[in-house]
Design an enzyme around this catalytic site. Sequence first.
Site, mmCIF file in Angstrom:
data_model
loop_
_atom_site.group_PDB
_atom_site.id
_atom_site.type_symbol
_atom_site.label_atom_id
_atom_site.label_comp_id
_atom_site.label_asym_id
_atom_site.label_seq_id
_atom_site.Cartn_x
_atom_site.Cartn_y
_atom_site.Cartn_z
ATOM 1 C CG HIS A 107 -1.911 -1.041 1.355
ATOM 2 N ND1 HIS A 107 -2.019 -1.869 2.441
ATOM 3 C CD2 HIS A 107 -2.869 -1.436 0.482
ATOM 4 C CE1 HIS A 107 -3.015 -2.721 2.254
ATOM 5 N NE2 HIS A 107 -3.542 -2.481 1.069
ATOM 6 C CE LYS A 136 -13.418 -6.815 3.478
ATOM 7 N NZ LYS A 136 -12.732 -6.102 2.400
ATOM 8 N NE ARG A 174 -2.703 -7.664 -4.509
ATOM 9 C CZ ARG A 174 -3.463 -7.955 -3.484
ATOM 10 N NH1 ARG A 174 -2.924 -8.141 -2.308
ATOM 11 N NH2 ARG A 174 -4.774 -8.083 -3.611
ATOM 12 C CB SER A 186 -4.319 -6.678 4.491
ATOM 13 O OG SER A 186 -3.973 -5.397 4.062
HETATM 14 O O1 PNS Z 1 -8.969 -2.763 0.205
HETATM 15 P P1 PNS Z 1 -10.257 -3.211 -0.425
HETATM 16 O O2 PNS Z 1 -11.069 -4.011 0.546
HETATM 17 O O3 PNS Z 1 -10.043 -3.914 -1.732
HETATM 18 O O4 PNS Z 1 -11.084 -1.859 -0.744
HETATM 19 C C1 PNS Z 1 -12.362 -1.922 -1.313
HETATM 20 C C2 PNS Z 1 -13.010 -0.518 -1.313
HETATM 21 C C3 PNS Z 1 -13.092 0.034 0.091
HETATM 22 C C4 PNS Z 1 -12.211 0.416 -2.185
HETATM 23 C C5 PNS Z 1 -14.436 -0.689 -1.928
HETATM 24 O O5 PNS Z 1 -15.114 -1.691 -1.243
HETATM 25 C C6 PNS Z 1 -15.244 0.593 -1.875
HETATM 26 O O6 PNS Z 1 -14.988 1.525 -2.585
HETATM 27 N N1 PNS Z 1 -16.274 0.596 -0.992
HETATM 28 C C7 PNS Z 1 -17.121 1.740 -0.778
HETATM 29 C C8 PNS Z 1 -18.519 1.477 -1.295
HETATM 30 C C9 PNS Z 1 -18.590 1.747 -2.799
HETATM 31 O O7 PNS Z 1 -18.263 2.804 -3.258
HETATM 32 N N2 PNS Z 1 -19.086 0.740 -3.559
HETATM 33 C C10 PNS Z 1 -19.225 0.865 -4.993
HETATM 34 C C11 PNS Z 1 -17.992 0.387 -5.748
HETATM 35 S S1 PNS Z 1 -17.857 -1.350 -5.735
#
Ligand code: PNS
Length: 166
Positions: free
Chosen positions: A18, A42, A90, A128
């Site tokens: 990150h 989550k 990745r 993570s």
């Molecule tokens: O580190 P991660 O878990 O891959 O991050 C995922 C994240 C937080 C970027 C994604 O779940 C997110 O943007 N969530 C907020 C809700 C949202 O905007 N949802 C619509 C897009 S899928």
Amino acid sequence: MVRKAIYPGSFDPITFGHLDIIHRAANLFDHVYVAVLHNTQKQALFTVDERLEMMKASVTAENVTCEVFEGLAVEYAQRRAAIAMVRGLRAVSDFEAELKMATANRHLNADIEMIYLMTSSEHSFLSSSIVKEVASLGGNVDGWVPAPVSARLKEKFSRKEGRKSP
Ligand code: PNS
């Protein structure tokens, strides 16, 4: 014009992978908001406050702000007047989920451009989840996460161990 981007994620916890993305994004944009999602649905190892604290302790770039966001990432980007959302990529395995997310976000707000940075090869395996699994089994993750995170992981898992023992 000040060019701002957001870099949203779970950051449970933040890793050197990150940080690599954060510092490269900070070179591309005037300001980057690294934002941990407050998601009550989550299950996470660390609380949002713990994750934010570790992020703040690990990020050194002056043009980066670490904070918490709730709700839709595109709406958060709009609140911060950001023009782009950065994500790290990745392996091919990341691609499908990221494509779905990018397409959903584009439907929600086509003005926010999705920017994907390829993870540096030394971090290509790093996540993570791997960090948590290895740390929970007593493995050394010092080369994978910043020192404040490593300390927190040791604390977290030694407390769990302590609870299990008679
Ligand atoms: O580190 P991660 O878990 O891959 O991050 C995922 C994240 C937080 C970027 C994604 O779940 C997110 O943007 N969530 C907020 C809700 C949202 O905007 N949802 C619509 C897009 S899928």
